[in-house]
Design a protein around this motif. Structure first.
Motif, PDB file in Angstrom:
ATOM      1  N   GLY A 114      -9.055 -27.850  32.324  1.00 45.49           N
ATOM      2  CA  GLY A 114      -9.817 -26.847  33.172  1.00 45.49           C
ATOM      3  C   GLY A 114     -11.121 -27.427  33.273  1.00 45.49           C
ATOM      4  O   GLY A 114     -11.524 -26.707  34.438  1.00 45.49           O
ATOM      5  N   PHE A 115     -11.593 -28.806  33.849  1.00 43.57           N
ATOM      6  CA  PHE A 115     -12.866 -29.574  34.244  1.00 43.57           C
ATOM      7  C   PHE A 115     -12.129 -29.707  35.507  1.00 43.57           C
ATOM      8  O   PHE A 115     -13.446 -29.768  36.121  1.00 43.57           O
ATOM      9  CB  PHE A 115     -12.636 -30.478  33.281  1.00 43.57           C
ATOM     10  CG  PHE A 115     -13.840 -31.146  33.210  1.00 43.57           C
ATOM     11  CD1 PHE A 115     -14.770 -31.324  32.615  1.00 43.57           C
ATOM     12  CD2 PHE A 115     -14.258 -32.060  34.367  1.00 43.57           C
ATOM     13  CE1 PHE A 115     -16.023 -31.916  32.641  1.00 43.57           C
ATOM     14  CE2 PHE A 115     -14.772 -32.330  34.781  1.00 43.57           C
ATOM     15  CZ  PHE A 115     -15.936 -32.879  33.854  1.00 43.57           C
ATOM     16  N   PRO A 116     -11.194 -30.191  36.101  1.00 48.28           N
ATOM     17  CA  PRO A 116     -11.361 -30.578  37.305  1.00 48.28           C
ATOM     18  C   PRO A 116     -11.827 -28.857  38.355  1.00 48.28           C
ATOM     19  O   PRO A 116     -12.900 -28.534  39.072  1.00 48.28           O
ATOM     20  CB  PRO A 116     -10.193 -31.290  37.718  1.00 48.28           C
ATOM     21  CG  PRO A 116      -9.216 -31.385  36.056  1.00 48.28           C
ATOM     22  CD  PRO A 116     -10.274 -30.754  35.245  1.00 48.28           C
ATOM     23  N   ALA A 117     -10.946 -27.495  38.058  1.00 47.15           N
ATOM     24  CA  ALA A 117     -11.182 -27.235  38.767  1.00 47.15           C
ATOM     25  C   ALA A 117     -12.978 -26.342  38.412  1.00 47.15           C
ATOM     26  O   ALA A 117     -13.315 -25.588  39.204  1.00 47.15           O
ATOM     27  CB  ALA A 117     -10.963 -25.435  38.105  1.00 47.15           C
ATOM     28  N   ALA A 118     -13.134 -26.104  36.910  1.00 40.29           N
ATOM     29  CA  ALA A 118     -14.587 -25.727  37.172  1.00 40.29           C
ATOM     30  C   ALA A 118     -15.675 -26.920  37.669  1.00 40.29           C
ATOM     31  O   ALA A 118     -16.695 -26.527  38.159  1.00 40.29           O
ATOM     32  CB  ALA A 118     -15.080 -25.979  35.367  1.00 40.29           C
ATOM     33  N   ALA A 119     -14.690 -27.830  37.852  1.00 40.99           N
ATOM     34  CA  ALA A 119     -15.800 -29.132  38.445  1.00 40.99           C
ATOM     35  C   ALA A 119     -16.163 -28.379  40.109  1.00 40.99           C
ATOM     36  O   ALA A 119     -17.158 -28.634  40.272  1.00 40.99           O
ATOM     37  CB  ALA A 119     -15.932 -30.817  38.118  1.00 40.99           C
ATOM     38  N   ALA A 120     -15.061 -28.400  40.289  1.00 39.79           N
ATOM     39  CA  ALA A 120     -15.037 -28.171  42.062  1.00 39.79           C
ATOM     40  C   ALA A 120     -16.062 -26.647  42.185  1.00 39.79           C
ATOM     41  O   ALA A 120     -16.496 -26.838  43.381  1.00 39.79           O
ATOM     42  CB  ALA A 120     -13.731 -27.723  41.815  1.00 39.79           C
ATOM     43  N   ARG A 121     -15.916 -25.096  41.039  1.00 43.58           N
ATOM     44  CA  ARG A 121     -16.825 -24.329  41.286  1.00 43.58           C
ATOM     45  C   ARG A 121     -18.044 -25.058  41.568  1.00 43.58           C
ATOM     46  O   ARG A 121     -18.418 -24.440  42.430  1.00 43.58           O
ATOM     47  CB  ARG A 121     -16.801 -23.568  40.190  1.00 43.58           C
ATOM     48  CG  ARG A 121     -14.808 -22.956  40.392  1.00 43.58           C
ATOM     49  CD  ARG A 121     -15.021 -22.102  40.166  1.00 43.58           C
ATOM     50  NE  ARG A 121     -14.486 -21.798  38.070  1.00 43.58           N
ATOM     51  CZ  ARG A 121     -13.870 -21.920  37.699  1.00 43.58           C
ATOM     52  NH1 ARG A 121     -12.915 -22.099  39.306  1.00 43.58           N
ATOM     53  NH2 ARG A 121     -13.412 -22.369  36.606  1.00 43.58           N
ATOM     54  N   VAL A 122     -18.138 -26.098  40.686  1.00 44.02           N
ATOM     55  CA  VAL A 122     -19.979 -26.284  40.857  1.00 44.02           C
ATOM     56  C   VAL A 122     -19.632 -26.743  42.130  1.00 44.02           C
ATOM     57  O   VAL A 122     -21.012 -26.416  42.627  1.00 44.02           O
ATOM     58  CB  VAL A 122     -20.361 -27.042  39.074  1.00 44.02           C
ATOM     59  CG1 VAL A 122     -22.021 -28.124  39.573  1.00 44.02           C
ATOM     60  CG2 VAL A 122     -20.601 -26.602  38.601  1.00 44.02           C
ATOM     61  N   ARG A 123     -19.699 -27.942  42.077  1.00 40.08           N
ATOM     62  CA  ARG A 123     -19.324 -28.507  43.180  1.00 40.08           C
ATOM     63  C   ARG A 123     -19.697 -27.694  45.253  1.00 40.08           C
ATOM     64  O   ARG A 123     -19.854 -28.133  46.011  1.00 40.08           O
ATOM     65  CB  ARG A 123     -18.490 -29.477  44.402  1.00 40.08           C
ATOM     66  CG  ARG A 123     -18.796 -30.660  43.171  1.00 40.08           C
ATOM     67  CD  ARG A 123     -18.272 -31.982  43.283  1.00 40.08           C
ATOM     68  NE  ARG A 123     -17.879 -33.097  43.116  1.00 40.08           N
ATOM     69  CZ  ARG A 123     -18.172 -33.742  41.704  1.00 40.08           C
ATOM     70  NH1 ARG A 123     -16.072 -33.177  41.329  1.00 40.08           N
ATOM     71  NH2 ARG A 123     -18.017 -34.736  41.261  1.00 40.08           N
ATOM     72  N   ASP A 124     -18.790 -27.051  45.219  1.00 42.14           N
ATOM     73  CA  ASP A 124     -18.983 -25.641  46.069  1.00 42.14           C
ATOM     74  C   ASP A 124     -20.481 -25.087  46.009  1.00 42.14           C
ATOM     75  O   ASP A 124     -20.398 -24.421  47.687  1.00 42.14           O
ATOM     76  CB  ASP A 124     -17.977 -25.189  45.852  1.00 42.14           C
ATOM     77  CG  ASP A 124     -16.184 -24.962  45.828  1.00 42.14           C
ATOM     78  OD1 ASP A 124     -16.455 -26.476  46.402  1.00 42.14           O
ATOM     79  OD2 ASP A 124     -15.495 -24.174  45.269  1.00 42.14           O
ATOM     80  N   LEU A 125     -21.200 -25.022  45.319  1.00 43.06           N
ATOM     81  CA  LEU A 125     -22.900 -24.516  44.864  1.00 43.06           C
ATOM     82  C   LEU A 125     -23.251 -24.753  46.150  1.00 43.06           C
ATOM     83  O   LEU A 125     -24.102 -24.066  46.619  1.00 43.06           O
ATOM     84  CB  LEU A 125     -22.819 -24.639  44.135  1.00 43.06           C
ATOM     85  CG  LEU A 125     -22.240 -23.636  42.864  1.00 43.06           C
ATOM     86  CD1 LEU A 125     -23.717 -23.954  41.154  1.00 43.06           C
ATOM     87  CD2 LEU A 125     -22.676 -21.920  43.308  1.00 43.06           C
ATOM     88  N   ALA A 126     -22.876 -26.448  46.838  1.00 46.67           N
ATOM     89  CA  ALA A 126     -24.004 -26.935  47.595  1.00 46.67           C
ATOM     90  C   ALA A 126     -23.455 -26.381  48.508  1.00 46.67           C
ATOM     91  O   ALA A 126     -24.587 -26.569  50.231  1.00 46.67           O
ATOM     92  CB  ALA A 126     -23.470 -28.422  47.571  1.00 46.67           C
TER      93      ALA A 126
END
Length: 204
Positions: A114-126
């Motif tokens: 689940g790490f890649p999807a969770a990290a992608a959600r963080v990047r989407d904040l930008a």
């Protein structure tokens, strides 16, 4: 202190309760702050409390906890301790330590996946918060730091004597042998373009 009291008098009743406790006493959280300081950046307060960062931070913390417990299982069995995810699950679910180990190992796998999807959600904040390029890069650095820490932790767990009882190699469990960690997440520049730094591979 709280963990020591619980070890003796109030062991958690469920795996969820156990993880909720360990998230606040495991050393990974202060290490995250240390990473920011030594790396020369800081997650602003308005970002730190975003649910996407909280979710990824909790996922990483749980992975550290489960990795520690899998690696130290034989030591804690030898000492008769119960503050271990595997031993707690065996006791509360009425299954064998081997079956409990399989379940905890599977949970660690799901978290890592689940790490890649969770990290992608963080990047989407930008994009969602219209962050400046500098603040967007801070998020990338924070994600990379967490991923790299997980990879380094899992590589080193096999070699740390404190995880094993005397005369027992600490990396006897298959998760430690495989060096499980979060899958690498490609860096992304602004607008979805690839970033300059290649991903650091955390698995063996």
């Amino acid at each position: 202190m709280r963990e020591n009291v619980d070890r003796a008098h109030h062991p958690p009743g469920t795996l969820d309760d156990y993880l909720a406790l360990r998230r606040h006493v495991v050393g990974y959280r202060p290490c995250q702050d240390m990473i920011e300081r030594v790396s020369g950046y800081e997650i602003p307060a308005f970002l730190r409390h975003q649910s996407a960062l909280q979710t990824l931070g909790e996922l990483c913390t749980d992975l550290i906890v489960l990795s520690n417990d899998i690696s130290s299982l034989e030591k804690e069995q030898a000492r008769g301790e119960g503050m271990n995810a595997v031993l707690l699950l065996a006791r509360t679910a009425g299954v064998s330590p081997r079956a409990a180990l399989d379940q905890v190992d599977a949970l660690a796998s799901r978290l890592a996946e689940g790490f890649p999807a969770a990290a992608a959600r963080v990047r989407d904040l930008a994009d969602h918060l219209h962050l400046t390029p500098g603040r967007g890069d801070v998020l990338d650095r924070w994600i990379d730091a967490n991923r790299n820490w997980l990879g380094a932790h899992n590589r080193r767990a096999c070699d740390i004597p404190r995880f094993g009882p005397p005369a027992v190699r600490p990396c006897a469990t298959r998760s430690c042998r495989r060096g499980r960690a979060a899958a690498p997440v490609p860096r992304r520049g602004r607008g979805g373009r690839p970033g300059r730094s290649p991903p650091v591979r955390t698995g063996r």
